[in-house]
Scaffold this motif. Structure first.
Motif, PDB file in Angstrom:
ATOM      1  N   PRO A 208       0.817  -1.225   0.000  1.00  0.00           N
ATOM      2  CA  PRO A 208       0.000   0.000   0.000  1.00  0.00           C
ATOM      3  C   PRO A 208       0.845   1.268   0.000  1.00  0.00           C
ATOM      4  O   PRO A 208       0.538   2.220  -0.720  1.00  0.00           O
ATOM      5  CB  PRO A 208      -0.802  -0.109   1.297  1.00  0.00           C
ATOM      6  N   SER A 209       1.933   1.290   0.774  1.00  0.00           N
ATOM      7  CA  SER A 209       2.689   2.538   0.835  1.00  0.00           C
ATOM      8  C   SER A 209       3.474   2.759  -0.460  1.00  0.00           C
ATOM      9  O   SER A 209       3.652   3.906  -0.880  1.00  0.00           O
ATOM     10  CB  SER A 209       3.596   2.573   2.064  1.00  0.00           C
ATOM     11  N   VAL A 210       3.914   1.706  -1.108  1.00  0.00           N
ATOM     12  CA  VAL A 210       4.600   1.865  -2.407  1.00  0.00           C
ATOM     13  C   VAL A 210       3.596   2.371  -3.454  1.00  0.00           C
ATOM     14  O   VAL A 210       3.886   3.296  -4.219  1.00  0.00           O
ATOM     15  CB  VAL A 210       5.240   0.530  -2.863  1.00  0.00           C
ATOM     16  N   THR A 211       2.406   1.767  -3.481  1.00  0.00           N
ATOM     17  CA  THR A 211       1.375   2.216  -4.419  1.00  0.00           C
ATOM     18  C   THR A 211       1.066   3.696  -4.203  1.00  0.00           C
ATOM     19  O   THR A 211       0.986   4.481  -5.160  1.00  0.00           O
ATOM     20  CB  THR A 211       0.085   1.399  -4.209  1.00  0.00           C
ATOM     21  N   ALA A 212       0.914   4.086  -2.924  1.00  0.00           N
ATOM     22  CA  ALA A 212       0.574   5.468  -2.613  1.00  0.00           C
ATOM     23  C   ALA A 212       1.694   6.410  -3.046  1.00  0.00           C
ATOM     24  O   ALA A 212       1.429   7.523  -3.506  1.00  0.00           O
ATOM     25  CB  ALA A 212       0.306   5.609  -1.127  1.00  0.00           C
ATOM     26  N   MET A 213       2.946   5.955  -2.920  1.00  0.00           N
ATOM     27  CA  MET A 213       4.074   6.798  -3.324  1.00  0.00           C
ATOM     28  C   MET A 213       4.043   7.090  -4.810  1.00  0.00           C
ATOM     29  O   MET A 213       4.524   8.135  -5.267  1.00  0.00           O
ATOM     30  CB  MET A 213       5.389   6.108  -2.982  1.00  0.00           C
ATOM     31  N   LEU A 214       3.494   6.153  -5.587  1.00  0.00           N
ATOM     32  CA  LEU A 214       3.407   6.357  -7.033  1.00  0.00           C
ATOM     33  C   LEU A 214       2.428   7.475  -7.357  1.00  0.00           C
ATOM     34  O   LEU A 214       2.533   8.133  -8.384  1.00  0.00           O
ATOM     35  CB  LEU A 214       2.920   5.076  -7.727  1.00  0.00           C
ATOM     36  N   LEU A 215       1.444   7.672  -6.472  1.00  0.00           N
ATOM     37  CA  LEU A 215       0.340   8.559  -6.801  1.00  0.00           C
ATOM     38  C   LEU A 215       0.406   9.914  -6.103  1.00  0.00           C
ATOM     39  O   LEU A 215      -0.193  10.875  -6.575  1.00  0.00           O
ATOM     40  CB  LEU A 215      -0.994   7.876  -6.453  1.00  0.00           C
ATOM     41  N   SER A 216       1.086  10.003  -4.980  1.00  0.00           N
ATOM     42  CA  SER A 216       1.097  11.283  -4.270  1.00  0.00           C
ATOM     43  C   SER A 216       2.392  11.449  -3.488  1.00  0.00           C
ATOM     44  O   SER A 216       3.034  10.456  -3.105  1.00  0.00           O
ATOM     45  CB  SER A 216      -0.093  11.355  -3.315  1.00  0.00           C
ATOM     46  N   ARG A 268       1.680   5.199 -15.683  1.00  0.00           N
ATOM     47  CA  ARG A 268       2.597   5.420 -16.786  1.00  0.00           C
ATOM     48  C   ARG A 268       1.828   5.909 -18.017  1.00  0.00           C
ATOM     49  O   ARG A 268       2.227   6.888 -18.661  1.00  0.00           O
ATOM     50  CB  ARG A 268       3.316   4.109 -17.104  1.00  0.00           C
ATOM     51  N   ALA A 269       0.722   5.215 -18.304  1.00  0.00           N
ATOM     52  CA  ALA A 269      -0.096   5.586 -19.466  1.00  0.00           C
ATOM     53  C   ALA A 269      -0.603   7.012 -19.312  1.00  0.00           C
ATOM     54  O   ALA A 269      -0.535   7.821 -20.244  1.00  0.00           O
ATOM     55  CB  ALA A 269      -1.261   4.616 -19.603  1.00  0.00           C
ATOM     56  N   PHE A 270      -1.061   7.328 -18.093  1.00  0.00           N
ATOM     57  CA  PHE A 270      -1.624   8.638 -17.801  1.00  0.00           C
ATOM     58  C   PHE A 270      -0.568   9.731 -17.959  1.00  0.00           C
ATOM     59  O   PHE A 270      -0.784  10.757 -18.600  1.00  0.00           O
ATOM     60  CB  PHE A 270      -2.171   8.615 -16.372  1.00  0.00           C
ATOM     61  N   ARG A 271       0.613   9.470 -17.403  1.00  0.00           N
ATOM     62  CA  ARG A 271       1.705  10.439 -17.485  1.00  0.00           C
ATOM     63  C   ARG A 271       2.084  10.706 -18.932  1.00  0.00           C
ATOM     64  O   ARG A 271       2.334  11.829 -19.348  1.00  0.00           O
ATOM     65  CB  ARG A 271       2.944   9.910 -16.742  1.00  0.00           C
ATOM     66  N   ARG A 272       2.152   9.626 -19.729  1.00  0.00           N
ATOM     67  CA  ARG A 272       2.534   9.753 -21.129  1.00  0.00           C
ATOM     68  C   ARG A 272       1.577  10.651 -21.870  1.00  0.00           C
ATOM     69  O   ARG A 272       1.977  11.522 -22.629  1.00  0.00           O
ATOM     70  CB  ARG A 272       2.518   8.365 -21.773  1.00  0.00           C
ATOM     71  N   GLU A 273       0.278  10.380 -21.565  1.00  0.00           N
ATOM     72  CA  GLU A 273      -0.757  11.161 -22.226  1.00  0.00           C
ATOM     73  C   GLU A 273      -0.570  12.636 -21.893  1.00  0.00           C
ATOM     74  O   GLU A 273      -0.599  13.496 -22.758  1.00  0.00           O
ATOM     75  CB  GLU A 273      -2.124  10.681 -21.728  1.00  0.00           C
ATOM     76  N   ALA A 275       2.154  14.092 -20.830  1.00  0.00           N
ATOM     77  CA  ALA A 275       3.390  14.573 -21.439  1.00  0.00           C
ATOM     78  C   ALA A 275       3.137  14.888 -22.899  1.00  0.00           C
ATOM     79  O   ALA A 275       3.602  15.897 -23.439  1.00  0.00           O
ATOM     80  CB  ALA A 275       4.486  13.521 -21.294  1.00  0.00           C
ATOM     81  N   GLY A 276       2.348  13.997 -23.557  1.00  0.00           N
ATOM     82  CA  GLY A 276       2.014  14.200 -24.971  1.00  0.00           C
ATOM     83  C   GLY A 276       1.253  15.510 -25.159  1.00  0.00           C
ATOM     84  O   GLY A 276       1.606  16.334 -26.001  1.00  0.00           O
ATOM     85  N   GLU A 277       0.246  15.717 -24.278  1.00  0.00           N
ATOM     86  CA  GLU A 277      -0.532  16.961 -24.348  1.00  0.00           C
ATOM     87  C   GLU A 277       0.369  18.171 -24.180  1.00  0.00           C
ATOM     88  O   GLU A 277       0.278  19.155 -24.903  1.00  0.00           O
ATOM     89  CB  GLU A 277      -1.599  16.970 -23.253  1.00  0.00           C
ATOM     90  N   GLY A 278       1.289  18.031 -23.198  1.00  0.00           N
ATOM     91  CA  GLY A 278       2.202  19.132 -22.917  1.00  0.00           C
ATOM     92  C   GLY A 278       3.025  19.496 -24.146  1.00  0.00           C
ATOM     93  O   GLY A 278       3.196  20.671 -24.489  1.00  0.00           O
ATOM     94  N   ALA A 279       3.480  18.466 -24.854  1.00  0.00           N
ATOM     95  CA  ALA A 279       4.314  18.679 -26.039  1.00  0.00           C
ATOM     96  C   ALA A 279       3.511  19.399 -27.122  1.00  0.00           C
ATOM     97  O   ALA A 279       4.003  20.322 -27.782  1.00  0.00           O
ATOM     98  CB  ALA A 279       4.830  17.343 -26.563  1.00  0.00           C
ATOM     99  N   ILE A 280       2.244  18.985 -27.276  1.00  0.00           N
ATOM    100  CA  ILE A 280       1.390  19.615 -28.295  1.00  0.00           C
ATOM    101  C   ILE A 280       1.166  21.082 -27.962  1.00  0.00           C
ATOM    102  O   ILE A 280       1.289  21.959 -28.810  1.00  0.00           O
ATOM    103  CB  ILE A 280       0.040  18.856 -28.402  1.00  0.00           C
ATOM    104  N   GLU A 281       0.913  21.312 -26.644  1.00  0.00           N
ATOM    105  CA  GLU A 281       0.702  22.701 -26.221  1.00  0.00           C
ATOM    106  C   GLU A 281       1.924  23.556 -26.527  1.00  0.00           C
ATOM    107  O   GLU A 281       1.828  24.667 -27.060  1.00  0.00           O
ATOM    108  CB  GLU A 281       0.405  22.754 -24.717  1.00  0.00           C
TER     109      GLU A 281
END
Lengths: 287, 304
Positions: A208-216, A268-273, A275-281
Motif C-alpha cells: 500500500p505505501s509503495v502504491t501510494a508513493m506512485l500517486l502522491s 505510466r499511461a496517464f503520465r505519457r498522455e 506529457a504528450g498533451e504538454g508537447a502539443i501545447e
C-alpha cells in the motif's frame, strides 16, 4: 456453519491489519528498511522456539513473553546499526544478517526439540482462516495501543523517518526514538505474523505505501490511498479465494501484487498522455 | 615400549581379522524398523536409525554422524515407496558403502511384501499434488505389516549371517508370539469403537485406520504444506458436524493451530497420534507404540 461464518473473521482480520500496517509501512519504506519485518518476525519466532525448548507451550503467554524479549533485542540491534553510517555498512545488511542468523539458530534449537517442528514453517506461512474472534479482539486492542502511541509522538516518528538529518540538527535522541519505533513495530509484527504469516504481513506493510508513493507525495493522501487500497484488496482477495477455491492468504498476496502492477501501468499511461498533451501545447505555442 | 608395540599390533590385527562374535550392523531409516530388527536379532546385531521417531520421516537433516553410521552398516532397512527420497539417496552416495546400495543384499526395502494402500490406479500427474505414486508409505502403522516386516528382516539377517540363522528364527518366533498377544489386547480395547469415524491432518493413517477399524472421512490439509482453501475447510467442518466425528488425528510434528481451530468450531478432540517408535519417551518399542495410540484414541472416542 456457512462459508460466510468462516470467511468473515479472515476478512475482519485483514481490515484490522490494514489499519496499522499501511501507516507503519510508510515509515518502513521512508526509512528504507524494507525487510525489517521479516527479520523481526524471524527473531520473534526464535524466541518462541527457545521458550518451547524450555518446556513451555507454543501458544502460551510465557512463549509470547520470550518472543517479545527477543524482539526487543532485535530492536536494540537495529536502533544501533543506524549510527554506523560512517562505516558505510547499510542497515539492510544488518537486517539481513539478523534474519539469516536467527533463522539458522531456530533450526538448531528445533533440532533438539521433540514435537511440532513443523511449527517453524507454519509460523512463517500462517493460516488466516484459523483466526478466532477472541484472538481478533486482542489483536485490535494491541494495535490500537500501538497506534495511539504513534499518534501521540507522530511529530518525532515522522520527522526521524523522513528527514533524519533535520531531526539530528534539532538535537533529538535519535537512537532512543529508533529503539521505541522498532520495539512498537516488533510488537505489532509478532502479533500479525502469528495470525497471517510473513508473506501476507509483508504485503500489508509494503505494497500500500509503495502504491501510494506512485500517486502522491504528500503524507495525508498517501495514507488515504494506502488504507483504501488495502481494504479493497483484502475484500477482493477473500472473494477470489472463495470463488476460485484457493488458499486465502496466498490469494490476498497475489491480489496485492496484481493491483500494484495495474496502478503502475495506469500511472505510466496517464503520465505519457499528459506529457504528450504538454508537447502539443508547447508546439502550438511556438506556432 | 615392548608391551605397547604388542598392544598396537593386537589392535591392528583385531581390525583386520574378523572376530567370531562380530555383530551385524543394522541401520534403519525409521525407529520402528530398528525396534523390530532388535526384537528379531537380539544380541547378534547392533541397531541404529537415521530418523528419530519424533521427526517427520519425510525430512531428515543430513548430519555427518548419520553418514558415518551408513558407511559402517552391513544392512540398511528402508520404508521405500519414496518416503526417504528427499534425503537418503545423497547420504547413501556419500557413505561410499556399496554393500547397502539398492540391489545388494545389504539393502532391504520393507514395503515389498507388506500390504500397501492407496496405490493410485492409472497415471499419476503433477496435477494430483503431493501423491506417493507407489502407494501410501505409512504402512508400518498396521501391526500385521509389522509381522511381515519382522519376517522379512529375519530372512535377510539369516542370509547375511548364516551362522546365527537359528537365533534369528527364534527371535522372530518370540516377537510374533508377543505381537499376536498384543493384537488381541488392542482389538478388545478398540471393539466398542469399531467403525468410528475420524478426520486426519494429512493422508498418513490409512493402514492404521484399516487395522483398528476406523473410517477416515477426510483430511484437514489435503496437500502437505499448502494451506487449505476456505471451501475445503468448510467441507471438513460440515463433515465433522454431520457425522458427529469425535477425533481429529494429528502427528506430533505438525502445528496444531488449524486442527485446534476446527476442533473448537465442531466440538471434536484433537488426538495426537504417534506414527513411530520414539515419538515420546514412553514409546520404547513397536508394541508400546500401539499401546499408546490405542490409549489416546480410546480417551478421545470414549469421552463425551
Amino acid at each position: 456453519m456457512t462459508l460466510m461464518e468462516l470467511l468473515l473473521p479472515a476478512f475482519v482480520a485483514s481490515l484490522i491489519l490494514t489499519g496499522i500496517h499501511a501507516y507503519l509501512g510508510l515509515h518502513v519504506v521512508e526509512r528504507g528498511v524494507i525487510f525489517v519485518d521479516l527479520s523481526l518476525a524471524q527473531i520473534a519466532a526464535l524466541g518462541t522456539t527457545v521458550a518451547y525448548l524450555m518446556g513451555h507451550d507454543l501458544h502460551s503467554t510465557t512463549a509470547y513473553v520470550y518472543s517479545f524479549g527477543f524482539t526487543i533485542l532485535g530492536a536494540a540491534v537495529f536502533s544501533f546499526s543506524r549510527m554506523h553510517r560512517k562505516t558505510r555498512v547499510p542497515q539492510e545488511a544488518v537486517i539481513g544478517i539478523v534474519y539469516a542468523v536467527s533463522a539458522a539458530v531456530s533450526i538448531l534449537v528445533m533440532s533438539k526439540a521433540t514435537q511440532e517442528t513443523e511449527h517453524l514453517k507454519e509460523m512463517l506461512v500462517g493460516n488466516i482462516l484459523s483466526v478466532t474472534w477472541p484472538e481478533l479482539f486482542r489483536t485490535a486492542v494491541l494495535y490500537a495501543a500501538i497506534g495511539l502511541f504513534h499518534y501521540i509522538y507522530r511529530d518525532r516518528f515522522l520527522l526521524i523517518s523522513m528527514d533524519p538529518d533535520e531531526a539530528e540538527r534539532r538535537g533529538w535522541n535519535i537512537r532512543l526514538w529508533d529503539f521505541l519505533f522498532y520495539v512498537s513495530f516488533g510488537f505489532m509484527v509478532t502479533q500479525s505474523v502469528a495470525i497471517a504469516g510473513v508473506l501476507l504481513v509483508f504485503c500489508f506493510l509494503i505494497v500500500p505505501s509503495v502504491t501510494a508513493m506512485l500517486l502522491s507525495e504528500r503524507l495525508g493522501p498517501r495514507l488515504a490511498i494506502g488504507w483504501t487500497m488495502s481494504a479493497a484488496v483484502s475484500a477482493a482477495g477473500v472473494a477470489a479465494s472463495f470463488a476460485l477455491d484457493l488458499p486465502t492468504g496466498a490469494t490476498i498476496v497475489a491480489t496485492f501484487g496484481l493491483t500494484l502492477l495495474v496502478v503502475a501501468a495506469l500511472r505510466r499511461a496517464f503520465r505519457r498522455e499528459r506529457a504528450g498533451e504538454g508537447a502539443i501545447e508547447a508546439e502550438s505555442a511556438r506556432v | 615400549m615392548k608391551k605397547l608395540c604388542i598392544a598396537l599390533a593386537l589392535l591392528t590385527l583385531s581390525g583386520i581379522v574378523p572376530r567370531a562374535e562380530a555383530k551385524v550392523r543394522v541401520i534403519s531409516t525409521l525407529q520402528d524398523f530398528a525396534s523390530i530388527a532388535q526384537a528379531v536379532g537380539g544380541d547378534k546385531i547392533e541397531v541404529d536409525s537415521l530418523a528419530k521417531g519424533y521427526q517427520d520421516p519425510h525430512f531428515v537433516d543430513a548430519k555427518p554422524s548419520l553418514i558415518l553410521k551408513l558407511s559402517k552398516a552391513d544392512l540398511l532397512l528402508v520404508a521405500g515407496l519414496e518416503l526417504e527420497i528427499g534425503y537418503l539417496p545423497p547420504m547413501l552416495d556419500q557413505s561410499r558403502n556399496a554393500k547397502i546400495h539398492p540391489g545388494n543384499p545389504g539393502y532391504l526395502d520393507l514395503s515389498q511384501g507388506c500390504e500397501v494402500l492407496g496405490r493410485p490406479t492409472g497415471t499419476v500427474t503433477r496435477a494430483m499434488g503431493d501423491v506417493h505414486p507407489f502407494g501410501n508409505p505409512h504402512y508400518w502403522t498396521d501391526p500385521e505389516n509389522g509381522r511381515r516386516i519382522a519376517r522379512a528382516i529375519a530372512a535377510r539377517l539369516a542370509q547375511l549371517d548364516a551362522a546365527n540363522a537359528a537365533a534369528y528364527q527364534s527371535g522372530l518366533a518370540s516377537f510374533e508370539a508377543k505381537l499376536t498377544d498384543k493384537e488381541k489386547q488392542w482389538a478388545s480395547k478398540m471393539t466398542p469403537y469399531a467403525g468410528a469415524k475420524v478426520v486426519t491432518f494429512h493422508d498418513s493413517w490409512p493402514n492404521f485406520a484399516k487395522a483398528f477399524k476406523l473410517e477416515v472421512m477426510g483430511h484437514i490439509e489435503p496437500k502437505p504444506g499448502i494451506p487449505p482453501s476456505p471451501t475445503h475447510t468448510l467441507e471438513i467442518i460440515n463433515v465433522i458436524q454431520q457425522n458427529k466425528i469425535k477425533a481429529i488425528l494429528v502427528e506430533p510434528y505438525f502445528d496444531q493451530k488449524a486442527p485446534k481451530f476446527i476442533a473448537e468450531k465442531t466440538g471434536a478432540h484433537v488426538v495426537v497420534l504417534y506414527p513411530s517408535v520414539g515419538g515420546t519417551p514412553q514409546i520404547t518399542d513397536y508394541l508400546t507404540l500401539f499401546d499408546a495410540d490405542t490409549d489416546a484414541l480410546v480417551g478421545a472416542l470414549g469421552g463425551n
